[in-house]
Design a protein around this motif. Sequence first.
Motif, PDB file in Angstrom:
ATOM      1  N   ASN A   9      56.948  -1.550  -4.640  1.00  0.00           N
ATOM      2  CA  ASN A   9      56.775  -0.174  -4.193  1.00  0.00           C
ATOM      3  C   ASN A   9      55.493   0.489  -4.673  1.00  0.00           C
ATOM      4  O   ASN A   9      55.116   1.534  -4.180  1.00  0.00           O
ATOM      5  CB  ASN A   9      57.985   0.664  -4.637  1.00  0.00           C
ATOM      6  CG  ASN A   9      58.260   0.521  -6.111  1.00  0.00           C
ATOM      7  OD1 ASN A   9      58.672  -0.542  -6.565  1.00  0.00           O
ATOM      8  ND2 ASN A   9      58.007   1.555  -6.883  1.00  0.00           N
ATOM      9  N   GLN A  10      54.785  -0.132  -5.630  1.00  0.00           N
ATOM     10  CA  GLN A  10      53.618   0.570  -6.193  1.00  0.00           C
ATOM     11  C   GLN A  10      52.541   0.823  -5.143  1.00  0.00           C
ATOM     12  O   GLN A  10      51.909   1.862  -5.142  1.00  0.00           O
ATOM     13  CB  GLN A  10      53.047  -0.246  -7.348  1.00  0.00           C
ATOM     14  CG  GLN A  10      53.977  -0.296  -8.542  1.00  0.00           C
ATOM     15  CD  GLN A  10      53.369   0.288  -9.801  1.00  0.00           C
ATOM     16  OE1 GLN A  10      52.166   0.400  -9.940  1.00  0.00           O
ATOM     17  NE2 GLN A  10      54.214   0.667 -10.740  1.00  0.00           N
ATOM     18  N   ARG A  11      52.359  -0.130  -4.242  1.00  0.00           N
ATOM     19  CA  ARG A  11      51.320   0.051  -3.231  1.00  0.00           C
ATOM     20  C   ARG A  11      51.682   1.152  -2.226  1.00  0.00           C
ATOM     21  O   ARG A  11      50.823   1.584  -1.459  1.00  0.00           O
ATOM     22  CB  ARG A  11      51.024  -1.259  -2.491  1.00  0.00           C
ATOM     23  CG  ARG A  11      52.226  -1.777  -1.737  1.00  0.00           C
ATOM     24  CD  ARG A  11      51.861  -2.807  -0.707  1.00  0.00           C
ATOM     25  NE  ARG A  11      51.354  -4.049  -1.256  1.00  0.00           N
ATOM     26  CZ  ARG A  11      50.740  -4.975  -0.523  1.00  0.00           C
ATOM     27  NH1 ARG A  11      50.569  -4.780   0.767  1.00  0.00           N
ATOM     28  NH2 ARG A  11      50.323  -6.100  -1.064  1.00  0.00           N
ATOM     29  N   ARG A  17      41.661  -1.222 -15.734  1.00  0.00           N
ATOM     30  CA  ARG A  17      42.674  -1.405 -16.775  1.00  0.00           C
ATOM     31  C   ARG A  17      43.984  -0.905 -16.175  1.00  0.00           C
ATOM     32  O   ARG A  17      44.036   0.186 -15.611  1.00  0.00           O
ATOM     33  CB  ARG A  17      42.294  -0.538 -17.975  1.00  0.00           C
ATOM     34  CG  ARG A  17      43.256  -0.640 -19.139  1.00  0.00           C
ATOM     35  CD  ARG A  17      42.651  -0.049 -20.397  1.00  0.00           C
ATOM     36  NE  ARG A  17      42.465   1.379 -20.281  1.00  0.00           N
ATOM     37  CZ  ARG A  17      41.436   2.063 -20.765  1.00  0.00           C
ATOM     38  NH1 ARG A  17      40.468   1.455 -21.398  1.00  0.00           N
ATOM     39  NH2 ARG A  17      41.365   3.366 -20.625  1.00  0.00           N
ATOM     40  N   THR A  18      45.032  -1.710 -16.249  1.00  0.00           N
ATOM     41  CA  THR A  18      46.319  -1.253 -15.723  1.00  0.00           C
ATOM     42  C   THR A  18      47.419  -1.629 -16.705  1.00  0.00           C
ATOM     43  O   THR A  18      47.372  -2.692 -17.334  1.00  0.00           O
ATOM     44  CB  THR A  18      46.585  -1.797 -14.287  1.00  0.00           C
ATOM     45  OG1 THR A  18      47.779  -1.195 -13.775  1.00  0.00           O
ATOM     46  CG2 THR A  18      46.711  -3.303 -14.221  1.00  0.00           C
ATOM     47  N   VAL A  19      48.380  -0.738 -16.837  1.00  0.00           N
ATOM     48  CA  VAL A  19      49.413  -0.881 -17.872  1.00  0.00           C
ATOM     49  C   VAL A  19      50.767  -0.532 -17.269  1.00  0.00           C
ATOM     50  O   VAL A  19      50.871   0.440 -16.519  1.00  0.00           O
ATOM     51  CB  VAL A  19      49.150   0.130 -19.029  1.00  0.00           C
ATOM     52  CG1 VAL A  19      50.225   0.023 -20.094  1.00  0.00           C
ATOM     53  CG2 VAL A  19      47.783  -0.079 -19.630  1.00  0.00           C
ATOM     54  N   ASP A  21      58.868  -8.819 -14.547  1.00  0.00           N
ATOM     55  CA  ASP A  21      59.545  -7.563 -14.216  1.00  0.00           C
ATOM     56  C   ASP A  21      58.530  -6.477 -13.861  1.00  0.00           C
ATOM     57  O   ASP A  21      58.631  -5.839 -12.795  1.00  0.00           O
ATOM     58  CB  ASP A  21      60.390  -7.133 -15.431  1.00  0.00           C
ATOM     59  CG  ASP A  21      61.132  -5.834 -15.203  1.00  0.00           C
ATOM     60  OD1 ASP A  21      61.459  -5.539 -14.036  1.00  0.00           O
ATOM     61  OD2 ASP A  21      61.392  -5.105 -16.189  1.00  0.00           O
ATOM     62  N   LEU A  22      57.539  -6.282 -14.722  1.00  0.00           N
ATOM     63  CA  LEU A  22      56.590  -5.177 -14.541  1.00  0.00           C
ATOM     64  C   LEU A  22      55.223  -5.672 -14.066  1.00  0.00           C
ATOM     65  O   LEU A  22      54.553  -5.021 -13.258  1.00  0.00           O
ATOM     66  CB  LEU A  22      56.443  -4.411 -15.859  1.00  0.00           C
ATOM     67  CG  LEU A  22      57.778  -3.938 -16.472  1.00  0.00           C
ATOM     68  CD1 LEU A  22      57.548  -3.237 -17.806  1.00  0.00           C
ATOM     69  CD2 LEU A  22      58.516  -3.014 -15.509  1.00  0.00           C
ATOM     70  N   GLY A  23      54.827  -6.837 -14.590  1.00  0.00           N
ATOM     71  CA  GLY A  23      53.500  -7.361 -14.250  1.00  0.00           C
ATOM     72  C   GLY A  23      53.335  -7.602 -12.757  1.00  0.00           C
ATOM     73  O   GLY A  23      52.279  -7.327 -12.190  1.00  0.00           O
ATOM     74  N   VAL A  24      54.392  -8.068 -12.115  1.00  0.00           N
ATOM     75  CA  VAL A  24      54.273  -8.409 -10.697  1.00  0.00           C
ATOM     76  C   VAL A  24      53.910  -7.163  -9.870  1.00  0.00           C
ATOM     77  O   VAL A  24      53.197  -7.251  -8.869  1.00  0.00           O
ATOM     78  CB  VAL A  24      55.574  -9.092 -10.191  1.00  0.00           C
ATOM     79  CG1 VAL A  24      56.698  -8.084  -9.976  1.00  0.00           C
ATOM     80  CG2 VAL A  24      55.322  -9.901  -8.936  1.00  0.00           C
ATOM     81  N   HIS A  25      54.363  -5.988 -10.312  1.00  0.00           N
ATOM     82  CA  HIS A  25      53.990  -4.732  -9.631  1.00  0.00           C
ATOM     83  C   HIS A  25      52.473  -4.525  -9.704  1.00  0.00           C
ATOM     84  O   HIS A  25      51.838  -4.125  -8.733  1.00  0.00           O
ATOM     85  CB  HIS A  25      54.630  -3.533 -10.346  1.00  0.00           C
ATOM     86  CG  HIS A  25      56.050  -3.261  -9.946  1.00  0.00           C
ATOM     87  ND1 HIS A  25      56.415  -2.980  -8.654  1.00  0.00           N
ATOM     88  CD2 HIS A  25      57.188  -3.181 -10.679  1.00  0.00           C
ATOM     89  CE1 HIS A  25      57.720  -2.737  -8.609  1.00  0.00           C
ATOM     90  NE2 HIS A  25      58.212  -2.869  -9.825  1.00  0.00           N
ATOM     91  N   LYS A  26      51.933  -4.757 -10.906  1.00  0.00           N
ATOM     92  CA  LYS A  26      50.504  -4.479 -11.089  1.00  0.00           C
ATOM     93  C   LYS A  26      49.637  -5.561 -10.446  1.00  0.00           C
ATOM     94  O   LYS A  26      48.537  -5.279  -9.974  1.00  0.00           O
ATOM     95  CB  LYS A  26      50.180  -4.337 -12.579  1.00  0.00           C
ATOM     96  CG  LYS A  26      50.843  -3.140 -13.239  1.00  0.00           C
ATOM     97  CD  LYS A  26      50.515  -1.821 -12.528  1.00  0.00           C
ATOM     98  CE  LYS A  26      51.090  -0.618 -13.270  1.00  0.00           C
ATOM     99  NZ  LYS A  26      50.931   0.637 -12.485  1.00  0.00           N
ATOM    100  N   MET A  27      50.156  -6.804 -10.426  1.00  0.00           N
ATOM    101  CA  MET A  27      49.395  -7.873  -9.753  1.00  0.00           C
ATOM    102  C   MET A  27      49.299  -7.558  -8.266  1.00  0.00           C
ATOM    103  O   MET A  27      48.317  -7.880  -7.603  1.00  0.00           O
ATOM    104  CB  MET A  27      50.062  -9.231  -9.951  1.00  0.00           C
ATOM    105  CG  MET A  27      50.287  -9.647 -11.404  1.00  0.00           C
ATOM    106  SD  MET A  27      48.887  -9.239 -12.476  1.00  0.00           S
ATOM    107  CE  MET A  27      49.453  -9.932 -14.021  1.00  0.00           C
ATOM    108  N   GLU A  61      48.335  -4.987 -18.881  1.00  0.00           N
ATOM    109  CA  GLU A  61      49.247  -5.052 -20.031  1.00  0.00           C
ATOM    110  C   GLU A  61      50.650  -4.759 -19.538  1.00  0.00           C
ATOM    111  O   GLU A  61      50.853  -3.787 -18.805  1.00  0.00           O
ATOM    112  CB  GLU A  61      48.893  -3.972 -21.062  1.00  0.00           C
ATOM    113  CG  GLU A  61      47.626  -4.223 -21.817  1.00  0.00           C
ATOM    114  CD  GLU A  61      47.264  -3.010 -22.673  1.00  0.00           C
ATOM    115  OE1 GLU A  61      48.176  -2.377 -23.262  1.00  0.00           O
ATOM    116  OE2 GLU A  61      46.071  -2.691 -22.734  1.00  0.00           O
ATOM    117  N   THR A  62      51.601  -5.585 -19.946  1.00  0.00           N
ATOM    118  CA  THR A  62      53.001  -5.291 -19.608  1.00  0.00           C
ATOM    119  C   THR A  62      53.821  -5.332 -20.888  1.00  0.00           C
ATOM    120  O   THR A  62      53.531  -6.129 -21.790  1.00  0.00           O
ATOM    121  CB  THR A  62      53.574  -6.314 -18.606  1.00  0.00           C
ATOM    122  OG1 THR A  62      53.633  -7.598 -19.234  1.00  0.00           O
ATOM    123  CG2 THR A  62      52.739  -6.390 -17.360  1.00  0.00           C
ATOM    124  N   SER A  63      54.825  -4.468 -20.962  1.00  0.00           N
ATOM    125  CA  SER A  63      55.579  -4.395 -22.223  1.00  0.00           C
ATOM    126  C   SER A  63      56.996  -3.888 -22.018  1.00  0.00           C
ATOM    127  O   SER A  63      57.240  -3.014 -21.191  1.00  0.00           O
ATOM    128  CB  SER A  63      54.850  -3.467 -23.200  1.00  0.00           C
ATOM    129  OG  SER A  63      55.608  -3.358 -24.383  1.00  0.00           O
TER     130      SER A  63
END
Length: 342
Positions: A124-126, A150-152, A181-187, A233-235
């Motif tokens: 959904n981020q896009r 830079r994306t977090v 879980d989170l990284g795939v959104h930013k990728m 960065e994912t956390s």
Amino acid sequence: MKLRVGVIGTGAIAKYRHLPEYAAREDVEIVALCDIIKEKADKLAVRYGVESVYTDYKQMIENEELDAVSVCTPNYLHAEMSIFALNHGLHVLVEKPMATSLDEANAMIEAAKKQERVLMVGQNQRLAPMHVLAKEIIESGMLGKVNTFRTVFGHAGPEHWSKTGKWFFDKKQAFAGSLADLGVHKMDLIQFILGDVDEVACFIDTLEKKDCGVDDNAVAVLRLKNGIMGTVETSWTYKPAEENGTTFFCEKGTLKMAVEPDAPLVAYFANPGRGRCVFEVPKMQTNEEQFSTGVIDGFVDTIQGKKENPVPGEEGRKALKVVLACLESAASNRKVKIEEVK
Ligand SMILES: NC(=O)c1ccc[n+]([C@@H]2O[C@H](COP(=O)([O-])OP(=O)(O)OC[C@H]3O[C@@H](n4cnc5c(N)ncnc54)[C@H](O)[C@@H]3O)[C@@H](O)[C@H]2O)c1
């Protein structure tokens, strides 16, 4: 005729996003729900006036006259369930990450092609208005060439989001932790706005959730095919507040998305005459604050032929490939080219 949908997996994402977003559409009827924990599906069936509840997704698909399903189950089930639904002639909206391996993703895309059905991935981020506008700003050239980014994306962990989310910590069911879980959104987001990734270098670790079988933190460096480089960065150990922001450092200034608390999208121009420009866009939903993501609207409109699939399987695969490359880089302690991911 209303679009007849079923939802497989009635956990957190179904409850907070898929079901309310389907229910908000007058042209959609939620016909059936399925969960191995029947009480969960029963509860939501009452809330949304759904008559049929199943504990076996195959029975649901075979017994009901459905047009489409949402697949909202743990990651390792996405491919199996999506392919079964596609092969029964249904359109599929599958949650992210679309699969746990490239082979699975390929098989899903193949099934959708063969059956001529929509396969959309819930990235959904896009679709967030601030990211759509950011893409337009970058493409307008107003800030010049992007040099670095830079994306977090970090929060306190899936245990604060889902009561049944133990599977997020199990490598067999999730395949990776914060990165999947989170990284795939930013990728997905980075490639959507800036272009395809060429190679990655990544560190992952389990820094706090020691009994967990997957990464709770990851730091990756990406180099894109067009030469732009940046970090992701994912956390699962950011507390008390989550971070979900992105910054592009460009020739003529800087663009910040979800970085400044009261300005979801803001540009700073290097030329002092143009100063700081705040764009009027809504902020992004958080785990605490849910509102429409546009995912369901995108899926339904695509099925109805009103728009192009906003996140087709091929795009989900592209994001997954970067996550897989990051895992390979961390495991082998070297840079990994995307084309190496098999
Ligand atoms: N798009 C987003 O921003 C976003 C956010 C959170 C989660 N997700 C994704 O959504 C998916 C589900 O995550 P969640 O947070 O809702 O997890 P969850 O644990 O809250 O829900 C999963 C549900 O699936 C059910 N389930 C498990 N096996 C099943 C089976 N064989 N048949 C039917 N139901 C089954 C579980 O009982 C549970 O109710 C994951 O892939 C996750 O990555 C996406």
